[in-house]
Each structure stands twice: as structure tokens, then as C-alpha cells.
Design a protein around this motif. Structure first.
Motif, PDB file in Angstrom:
ATOM      1  N   GLU A  98     -31.002  73.976  84.340  1.00 44.24           N
ATOM      2  CA  GLU A  98     -29.774  74.151  85.107  1.00 44.24           C
ATOM      3  C   GLU A  98     -29.889  75.368  86.027  1.00 44.24           C
ATOM      4  N   THR A  99     -29.261  75.262  87.201  1.00 46.26           N
ATOM      5  CA  THR A  99     -29.231  76.396  88.119  1.00 46.26           C
ATOM      6  C   THR A  99     -28.260  77.449  87.598  1.00 46.26           C
ATOM      7  N   VAL A 100     -28.723  78.682  87.528  1.00 47.50           N
ATOM      8  CA  VAL A 100     -27.882  79.791  87.084  1.00 47.50           C
ATOM      9  C   VAL A 100     -28.005  80.926  88.101  1.00 47.50           C
ATOM     10  N   ILE A 101     -27.014  81.787  88.131  1.00 50.37           N
ATOM     11  CA  ILE A 101     -27.023  82.927  89.042  1.00 50.37           C
ATOM     12  C   ILE A 101     -27.311  84.186  88.242  1.00 50.37           C
ATOM     13  N   GLU A 102     -28.426  84.846  88.562  1.00 48.60           N
ATOM     14  CA  GLU A 102     -28.754  86.142  87.980  1.00 48.60           C
ATOM     15  C   GLU A 102     -28.454  87.234  89.000  1.00 48.60           C
ATOM     16  N   HIS A 103     -28.584  88.462  88.566  1.00 48.46           N
ATOM     17  CA  HIS A 103     -28.422  89.606  89.452  1.00 48.46           C
ATOM     18  C   HIS A 103     -29.553  90.588  89.186  1.00 48.46           C
ATOM     19  N   PRO A 104     -30.094  91.205  90.230  1.00 49.74           N
ATOM     20  CA  PRO A 104     -31.153  92.191  90.026  1.00 49.74           C
ATOM     21  C   PRO A 104     -30.610  93.461  89.392  1.00 49.74           C
ATOM     22  N   ASP A 105     -31.507  94.260  88.858  1.00 53.51           N
ATOM     23  CA  ASP A 105     -31.113  95.562  88.348  1.00 53.51           C
ATOM     24  C   ASP A 105     -30.812  96.498  89.524  1.00 53.51           C
ATOM     25  N   ALA A 106     -29.928  97.426  89.329  1.00 52.63           N
ATOM     26  CA  ALA A 106     -29.664  98.426  90.360  1.00 52.63           C
ATOM     27  C   ALA A 106     -30.943  99.218  90.630  1.00 52.63           C
ATOM     28  N   GLY A 107     -31.292  99.339  91.903  1.00 52.94           N
ATOM     29  CA  GLY A 107     -32.496 100.069  92.285  1.00 52.94           C
ATOM     30  C   GLY A 107     -33.745  99.217  92.361  1.00 52.94           C
ATOM     31  N   GLU A 108     -33.669  97.986  91.881  1.00 54.90           N
ATOM     32  CA  GLU A 108     -34.811  97.075  91.930  1.00 54.90           C
ATOM     33  C   GLU A 108     -35.153  96.744  93.391  1.00 54.90           C
ATOM     34  N   VAL A 109     -36.432  96.629  93.704  1.00 55.59           N
ATOM     35  CA  VAL A 109     -36.854  96.233  95.045  1.00 55.59           C
ATOM     36  C   VAL A 109     -36.793  94.713  95.150  1.00 55.59           C
ATOM     37  N   VAL A 110     -36.068  94.219  96.144  1.00 51.58           N
ATOM     38  CA  VAL A 110     -35.883  92.771  96.310  1.00 51.58           C
ATOM     39  C   VAL A 110     -35.969  92.390  97.782  1.00 51.58           C
ATOM     40  N   TRP A 111     -36.415  91.159  98.009  1.00 45.16           N
ATOM     41  CA  TRP A 111     -36.270  90.539  99.322  1.00 45.16           C
ATOM     42  C   TRP A 111     -34.942  89.784  99.304  1.00 45.16           C
ATOM     43  N   CYS A 112     -34.188  89.882 100.392  1.00 44.85           N
ATOM     44  CA  CYS A 112     -32.923  89.164 100.456  1.00 44.85           C
ATOM     45  C   CYS A 112     -32.656  88.715 101.888  1.00 44.85           C
ATOM     46  N   ASP A 113     -31.758  87.741 102.017  1.00 46.23           N
ATOM     47  CA  ASP A 113     -31.249  87.353 103.327  1.00 46.23           C
ATOM     48  C   ASP A 113     -29.741  87.550 103.293  1.00 46.23           C
TER      49      ASP A 113
END
Length: 232
Positions: A148-163
């Protein structure tokens, strides 16, 4: 370039050696993995063994630099490996590299052969600009758990690519999201090759990726954008 790619000052300060190359491709032909893409993965594993000369992937200087960058933002690189190290371990294991689809096989082969993280996004599914940032912690990251599709969240300060819609890849290049991944129906793509100078040659890797894409999709429109960042 159709896409705007930016790296935040916070990420630059964290890893001054970071550099990246973007390869933009249109009018691609994708489909299930085949004999040609499988052969590319086998040859990439052979090239990796030759490069390492008996070392483990994490002992390669480029992977050492990536581990330092992961540690700098609080990740544990032995548990959450960068994508190149993770693929390299699979390439050297008995089961070998996974076969996903032709486009993913091609960029995975480049990642393993050159030991650089490479990601591929469906260009039609990217919303707005692409940014490499340190996460606030509330950004949405769609993934799959238990089918199933779920929504996670990164940790604060984590390096991420985003749009503009949310995170597309967590922990720099550790896990890609499902929203923008390349499927067998994808015909346009944005490939990101990432490195830590001076331990990589992204220009050569990007040129080889473009060559393989052109061979797999004759007539495709492909642009390799010059390295950005340290050593560019």
C-alpha cells in the motif's frame, strides 16, 4: 534546461566536495528488462570488481567520502548506504543486480560501473523545480509498505531531493519515492549523477549514460549538462 536544479547553501556547507551532472532525455523507449539491459548489468559488475581490486565497496575512496557526508547529516552509513554502495554490494553478491526495466537497468549499470550514485526520475511527473535541501521534517514522501502507498516524512536536517510537491528521494540518494520513478511507460527522464570530488569522474559517466540511452532509444533527444559543484 527544462528543469531548474538547485543545491542549498546548507548542503554545500555540509559537503563542499559535492558535485552533480544532469542528463535530460526525451522520446525514450522503455519496456521490460531484456537480454541487452541484462548484459549491461553483468558487464557493470565485472567492471566494478576490476575497479575494486579486492576491496569492499565501502573501502573505495569515493564511498568513503559519501559515508562522511551521510554521517555529517546524522545518517548511519552502514545501515542506510548511499545508492551506489548498496547497488555495488548487490552486484558482488550471489544474486547479482536486480532487473527492473530497461531504463532503470541502464542507469543502474552506470552507477555500478563507475561507482557513483545515479537516480532517474520521470520528467513528466516532476512538479516545478528540483532542489537538494536539508529537510524541515514535515515534507511528504510517498512510498510503499505492505503493498500500500503510505506517506512518510524525512527527519529534520536530513538531506533530500524534492520538487514542488514533496520529497522525491530521501537521505540524499538512499531511497527513491514512488511518485516520480521510471516505469515501463516512461518516455521522458531526468537522470542525476552525484559525486564527491575529487574521487569521481561524473563527466565520463554522464557521457556513457547518454551513449547507452541513444543506443537503446534511437532518435531520443538527450542533453548532458556540465558538472555543477566542486571540481566543475
Amino acid at each position: 534546461m527544462t528543469f531548474t536544479l538547485t543545491v542549498s547553501d546548507e548542503v554545500r556547507a555540509l559537503a563542499p566536495g559535492f558535485t552533480h551532472v544532469a542528463v535530460e532525455a526525451r522520446e525514450l523507449v522503455n519496456g521490460p528488462s531484456d537480454a541487452a539491459s541484462s548484459a549491461l548489468l553483468d558487464e557493470a559488475a565485472r567492471r566494478l570488481r576490476e575497479r575494486l581490486g579486492g576491496l569492499a565497496p565501502h573501502e573505495d575512496p569515493h564511498m568513503v567520502a559519501w559515508r562522511a557526508a551521510y554521517t555529517a547529516f546524522g545518517a548511519k552509513p552502514s545501515r542506510t548506504r548511499n545508492s551506489a554502495e548498496a547497488l555495488a554490494k548487490r552486484a558482488l553478491a550471489d544474486g547479482g543486480l536486480p532487473r527492473v526495466n530497461r531504463l532503470v537497468d541502464v542507469y543502474n549499470a552506470i552507477s555500478v560501473a563507475h561507482l557513483v550514485p545515479v537516480g532517474g526520475e520521470d520528467a513528466e511527473l516532476i512538479k516545478g523545480s528540483m532542489r537538494l535541501v536539508r529537510a524541515v521534517g514535515d515534507e511528504p514522501f510517498p512510498t510503499v509498505a505492505g503493498g500500500e502507498t503510505v506517506i512518510e516524512h524525512p527527519d529534520a536536517g536530513e538531506v533530500v531531493w524534492c520538487d514542488d510537491e514533496g520529497v522525491t528521494c530521501r537521505r540524499w540518494n538512499w531511497r527513491q519515492g514512488v511518485r516520480t520513478r521510471l516505469t515501463e511507460e516512461s518516455t521522458s527522464a531526468l537522470f542525476l549523477l552525484e559525486g564527491m570530488a575529487p574521487h569521481c569522474d561524473l563527466q565520463t559517466a554522464g557521457a556513457e549514460l547518454a551513449e547507452l540511452l541513444e543506443k537503446a532509444s534511437p532518435g531520443a533527444r538527450i542533453t548532458v549538462h556540465a558538472p555543477v559543484g566542486a571540481g566543475a
